[in-house]
Design an enzyme around this catalytic site. Sequence first.
Site, PDB file in Angstrom:
ATOM      1  N   HIS A 188       0.808  -1.203   0.000  1.00  0.00           N
ATOM      2  CA  HIS A 188       0.000   0.000   0.000  1.00  0.00           C
ATOM      3  C   HIS A 188       0.849   1.263   0.000  1.00  0.00           C
ATOM      4  O   HIS A 188       0.509   2.252  -0.659  1.00  0.00           O
ATOM      5  CB  HIS A 188      -0.929  -0.006   1.214  1.00  0.00           C
ATOM      6  CG  HIS A 188      -2.149  -0.849   1.012  1.00  0.00           C
ATOM      7  ND1 HIS A 188      -2.872  -1.382   2.063  1.00  0.00           N
ATOM      8  CD2 HIS A 188      -2.786  -1.242  -0.113  1.00  0.00           C
ATOM      9  CE1 HIS A 188      -3.895  -2.061   1.581  1.00  0.00           C
ATOM     10  NE2 HIS A 188      -3.861  -1.997   0.279  1.00  0.00           N
ATOM     11  N   CYS A 503     -11.634   4.678 -20.726  1.00  0.00           N
ATOM     12  CA  CYS A 503     -11.274   5.345 -19.470  1.00  0.00           C
ATOM     13  C   CYS A 503     -10.528   4.437 -18.499  1.00  0.00           C
ATOM     14  O   CYS A 503     -10.294   4.814 -17.354  1.00  0.00           O
ATOM     15  CB  CYS A 503     -12.511   5.910 -18.789  1.00  0.00           C
ATOM     16  SG  CYS A 503     -13.770   4.678 -18.416  1.00  0.00           S
TER      17      CYS A 503
END
Length: 577
Positions: A188, A503
Site C-alpha cells: 500500500h 477510461c
Amino acid sequence: MITLQGISVSPGIANAQVFVIPDQEENTINTSSIAPSQIEQQWTDFLQAVEQVKNDIQTLNNPNNAEQCQIFESYSLMLNDTVFIDQIKKKHSSSLLHIENVVFTEYKTMADTLRLSGDDYLSQRADDICDVFGRVIAVLQGNKRFDFETIPQNCVIVAKNILPTDAFILDKKKPAALLLQEGSNRGHLAILTRNYGVPAVFGIGRLCSSIKNGMNVIVDAAQASVYIEPDEQTVEIYKDKMQSQQQYNSELASFIEKHAKTKDGTKFGIYANISTVEEAQTAADQGAAGIGLFRTEFLFISEDRLLSEDEQFEAYKKVLQIMQGKPVVIRTLDSGADKHTAADSITSADEKNPLLGLRAIRLCLSNVELFKIQLRALYRASVFGNLKIEFPLICCKEELDKALDIAKQVRAELKSQKIPFNANVPLGIMVETASAALSADFLAKYADFFSIGTNDLVQYSLGIDRDNPGVAPLFDEFNPSILRMISFVSESAKKAKIDLSVCGEMASSPEGIIILAGLGIRDFSMGAKNISKAKRLLSRFTLKELEKAAKDVQFFEQGSKIKENLRLLLPNNLYSR
C-alpha cells in the site's frame, strides 16, 4: 561515495539532503495476568482505543486521494471486523491475560499465518493488520509516535519503514525522495508513493544505516540506485540527467494549452478521470478536454455515509462549473466489490464473490430510492454545465431499460415539481464485460454513448483478479480477444454515430494509446498527470502510423509480446524523450 541498490518503486531523480526518521523500538507488551474484576475495564479501554484509531485514520485520510481512501477504508473494515474482535474478547476473558498481550498475540498470529501462505498479496495484508492493530496497542500504552511535523520540506526521507497510515507526509512535506530499508513495490505504501509522484527506492537493506542526517544523497529511483555523498563525477552526470528531466517536464508543460492531435492533424479528446470535486480543478489546470469519468462512489467513501440529494447536487454542480462548459461524464454509484460505501449496508446479500455480486448498476437497481436520489441530484446540476450520465457494469438491454426508465421517472418528478433541469442529458453505459462488448451493436441503439472500462473488461473477460499476485501476470489488456472486443465496440459506436471513449488504465499507457488510436478510438480519459504525456505522444505520429501499428500487433498471438514488438515498430517515437 557509497552506492546502494534497492527496489524501484516510483521513478524520478532527486539530489537533496537526508532526514532520517529514527527507528522506534518495539513497544514492551504487558504480559502480566489480571484479576476477573479487571476484565470489563480493560475491554472498555480496548474499545476506546479502537475508536481512537478509527478517528485518527479518518483525520489522516485525504479525501482527494482515491488510492488512499481505498486503503484507509480497508483499515476501517479491519477495525470493524466483528469476528476478529470477538476472538480477542473470548481470549481475553478466558486467559486472564492483559489486553495488550491478547491483542498483540492475536494479530501477530493472524499476520504470521498470512505471511506463511507464500502469497505476496496476503503478506501485504499481514503488514496492514500489524499497522492498524499496532496503533491500537500504542494507544493502550499511551505511547507517543514520532512527530512527522518535524520533517523538513524537500528532503530525502530515510527510514526503516513507514506505515501506510503515515503516508500523509508524502503529500504534506513534498519530499524530494523516499528511501526505505524494508518494503516492496506492491504494498500500500508503494501505491501511495507512486500516486503522490515521489521518487522512491525500497529494500536498500541494512546499509541504510550508512545514511545520516544532513548527508547529500542522489537518488535515481528508476534505476533503484542511491549515491551517498556522491563524488564530483557522479554529481556532474546527474546534473545533466536532472537537466534533461527538467527539459522534459517543461516540454510536457507546453502541451497543457494545446489540443491533442497527430502530426497530420487528426484530433483527439484527452479527458481526466477524477474521484473528488477538488480533482476537477487539477484536471482543468492540466488542460483536460473535460471529465471523462467522475467516480462518484468516492464521495460516499470519503464521508463513510449516504449523501443527501442536496450534498450530491452541490458536488456535481461545482465540478460542472469548474469545467466551464466542457463535457463532464459522471458515473452513477459503482459501489460493491472492492469499493465499499455506506450504500452496501442497504443490502443483506451474502457476497461470496463480490466481483460477481450485487455491485454497480445491480446495487442501484435493487435500491431504487438510492438511485433516484443520485439521479435527481445529477439532473438538478445539469443546468450548470455540459453533463453526461453513465451507468456502470451494464451487461444486457434489460438492465439498461430499467435504468433508463428510472431516469425517465426522475425527469417527470422534477418537471412536476417545477425544478429546473436539462431533459436532454446524454445517458451512456460503461462497457466492462464481454456480454456488453459482444452486444455493442445492439446496445448502441439505446445508449447515447459508450465508455470502455478496460480494467474490468480484461478482468471479467479473462477471469483474472488483477489484485491477486498469483495470477496478476496473466492480466493482459493486449490479449487478442480484448483487442477484438474493443475493435468491435469501436465499429459499433461508429455505425450508430455515438461517442466512444476509453477510461481504463489502458488509456494512459503509451502502448495502449497507440493501439487504441489505431483501432479508431478518438477519446481517452486518464489521470490528470498523464494528459500532457498523451498529447505529446500523439503529436509524434501520423494517423497512418498509428493504424499500421494496431494492425501489425494484432498478428501477435500473445498480447504480452506487444510492448516488445512496439519497440521494434516504433523505436524512435514511443520510448525516446
